[in-house]
Scaffold this motif. Structure first.
Motif, PDB file in Angstrom:
ATOM      1  N   ASP A   1      44.282  45.054  53.020  1.00 37.39           N
ATOM      2  CA  ASP A   1      44.237  43.885  52.300  1.00 37.39           C
ATOM      3  C   ASP A   1      43.057  42.922  52.869  1.00 37.39           C
ATOM      4  N   PHE A   2      42.616  42.868  53.937  1.00 36.46           N
ATOM      5  CA  PHE A   2      41.643  42.345  54.436  1.00 36.46           C
ATOM      6  C   PHE A   2      40.302  42.659  54.329  1.00 36.46           C
ATOM      7  N   SER A   3      40.423  44.088  54.375  1.00 34.39           N
ATOM      8  CA  SER A   3      39.252  44.911  53.938  1.00 34.39           C
ATOM      9  C   SER A   3      38.852  44.610  52.602  1.00 34.39           C
ATOM     10  N   GLY A   4      39.934  44.836  51.818  1.00 35.16           N
ATOM     11  CA  GLY A   4      39.471  44.387  50.246  1.00 35.16           C
ATOM     12  C   GLY A   4      38.911  43.065  50.035  1.00 35.16           C
ATOM     13  N   PHE A   5      39.609  41.962  50.541  1.00 34.09           N
ATOM     14  CA  PHE A   5      39.166  40.800  50.444  1.00 34.09           C
ATOM     15  C   PHE A   5      37.663  40.532  51.106  1.00 34.09           C
ATOM     16  N   ALA A   6      37.182  41.322  51.968  1.00 36.77           N
ATOM     17  CA  ALA A   6      35.974  41.267  52.625  1.00 36.77           C
ATOM     18  C   ALA A   6      34.903  41.953  51.532  1.00 36.77           C
ATOM     19  N   LEU A   7      35.414  43.056  51.054  1.00 31.54           N
ATOM     20  CA  LEU A   7      34.779  43.799  50.177  1.00 31.54           C
ATOM     21  C   LEU A   7      34.441  42.863  48.833  1.00 31.54           C
TER      22      LEU A   7
ATOM     23  N   THR B   1      41.253  35.917  46.530  1.00 28.51           N
ATOM     24  CA  THR B   1      42.044  35.172  47.511  1.00 28.51           C
ATOM     25  C   THR B   1      43.405  35.501  47.576  1.00 28.51           C
ATOM     26  N   LEU B   2      43.947  36.225  46.574  1.00 25.87           N
ATOM     27  CA  LEU B   2      45.299  36.921  46.499  1.00 25.87           C
ATOM     28  C   LEU B   2      45.431  37.721  47.481  1.00 25.87           C
ATOM     29  N   ILE B   3      44.394  38.771  47.420  1.00 23.96           N
ATOM     30  CA  ILE B   3      44.710  39.892  48.455  1.00 23.96           C
ATOM     31  C   ILE B   3      44.464  39.472  49.853  1.00 23.96           C
ATOM     32  N   MET B   4      43.609  38.488  50.091  1.00 27.19           N
ATOM     33  CA  MET B   4      43.700  37.775  51.439  1.00 27.19           C
ATOM     34  C   MET B   4      45.003  37.096  51.920  1.00 27.19           C
ATOM     35  N   ALA B   5      45.465  36.365  50.806  1.00 31.97           N
ATOM     36  CA  ALA B   5      47.038  35.829  50.936  1.00 31.97           C
ATOM     37  C   ALA B   5      48.083  37.148  50.950  1.00 31.97           C
ATOM     38  N   GLN B   6      47.877  38.059  50.771  1.00 30.61           N
ATOM     39  CA  GLN B   6      48.784  39.196  50.916  1.00 30.61           C
ATOM     40  C   GLN B   6      48.690  39.825  52.279  1.00 30.61           C
ATOM     41  N   GLY B   7      47.542  39.878  52.803  1.00 29.44           N
ATOM     42  CA  GLY B   7      47.119  40.463  54.098  1.00 29.44           C
ATOM     43  C   GLY B   7      47.683  39.406  55.237  1.00 29.44           C
TER      44      GLY B   7
END
Length: 271
Positions: free
Chosen positions: A187-193, A128-134
């Motif tokens: 970041d969104f790609s990392g969140f999805a992964l 959720t953090l990397i999503m918020a960063q995106g």
């Protein structure tokens, strides 16, 4: 030649003398969405919902302060001459690595005080953090920050970017490479992964969702930071690139050591 459209207004609305900036709205939206997703995953693991709210009450002010101090420290010659602007975070000028470090230190202390499993909390929070960063990178977009070298409108059009992004990339009379966008998409790609893989049986050991987040984010940030022209510098070194290398190497070492020893060397048990 296409006409240049005025940049988007970074101020969303006014409440009397108070200006509410899109930057703050976007950051807050990312935090709220991250909290909702973290609470849902925490419920699945038996972590009380209140623990996330209580942590956030401490983490938000600490992260903001650390993010600002980080930025000010590496721009000290300017802020030494303009001390009244040190607190002006509404104009931008906070560093995500400072926020991450502040949030991490707060979580370590919080988990120790509540006797929560640190690795488990990190695994819950990191996607959720990397999503918020995106999401937060779009605050930089509104402030016309986090940009790259001078480019041409034709080059931006060739990337199939919508006109409203291209127009906002006209900064100081020149079009800029939208590095904010590249990092947001990374970041969104990392969140999805992480969301797709984190529940796969026997794929991740406890703590490795977080370590994978660190590896993914640090690798992307290292590359994208090299494209930017507004980086915080320490002499000839881009600070964010240096930290990215340190965090990437540390995460890889910790993951390998934990796999080889089959132990959790840094851990607090749940209640």
């Amino acid at each position: 030649m296409a006409a240049v459209t005025a940049a988007l207004n970074p101020i969303a609305f006014r409440l009397g003398p108070i200006q509410v900036h899109w930057y703050g709205i976007i950051i807050a939206s990312g935090v709220v969405l991250a909290l909702i997703l973290a609470v849902r995953e925490g419920q699945r693991l038996g972590i009380p919902e209140d623990d996330f709210y209580d942590y956030l009450l401490w983490a938000i002010p600490v992260a903001i302060i650390c993010a600002r101090l980080y930025y000010v420290a590496f721009q000290w010659p300017y802020y030494f001459r303009h001390p009244g602007e040190i607190v002006a975070i509404w104009d931008g000028g906070i560093a995500i690595y400072g926020a991450i470090i502040g949030g991490f230190i707060t979580l370590v202390v919080f988990c120790h005080a509540r006797r929560l499993a640190l690795w488990t909390m990190l695994d819950v929070i990191s996607p959720t953090l990397i999503m918020a960063q995106g999401i937060g990178r779009w605050g930089n977009f509104m402030n016309q920050e986090a940009f790259g070298r001078v480019t041409s409108r034709a080059a931006l059009v060739a990337q199939h970017l919508p006109a409203w992004i291209i127009n906002q990339m006209n900064i100081g009379g020149a079009y800029r490479v939208p590095t904010f966008l590249y990092e947001s998409l990374w970041d969104f790609s990392g969140f999805a992964l992480l969301m797709i893989l984190r529940h796969r049986r026997h794929l991740f050991k406890r703590g490795e969702v977080f370590l994978t987040y660190v590896i993914w984010y640090a690798a992307g940030r290292f590359v994208i930071e090299g494209m930017r022209t507004d980086s915080l510098m320490l002499g000839p070194v881009r600070i964010s690139q240096l930290l990215s290398l340190v965090f990437l190497a540390a995460a890889l070492v910790v993951m390998v050591v934990r796999r080889r020893t089959k132990q959790v060397p840094w851990y607090w048990r749940s209640k």
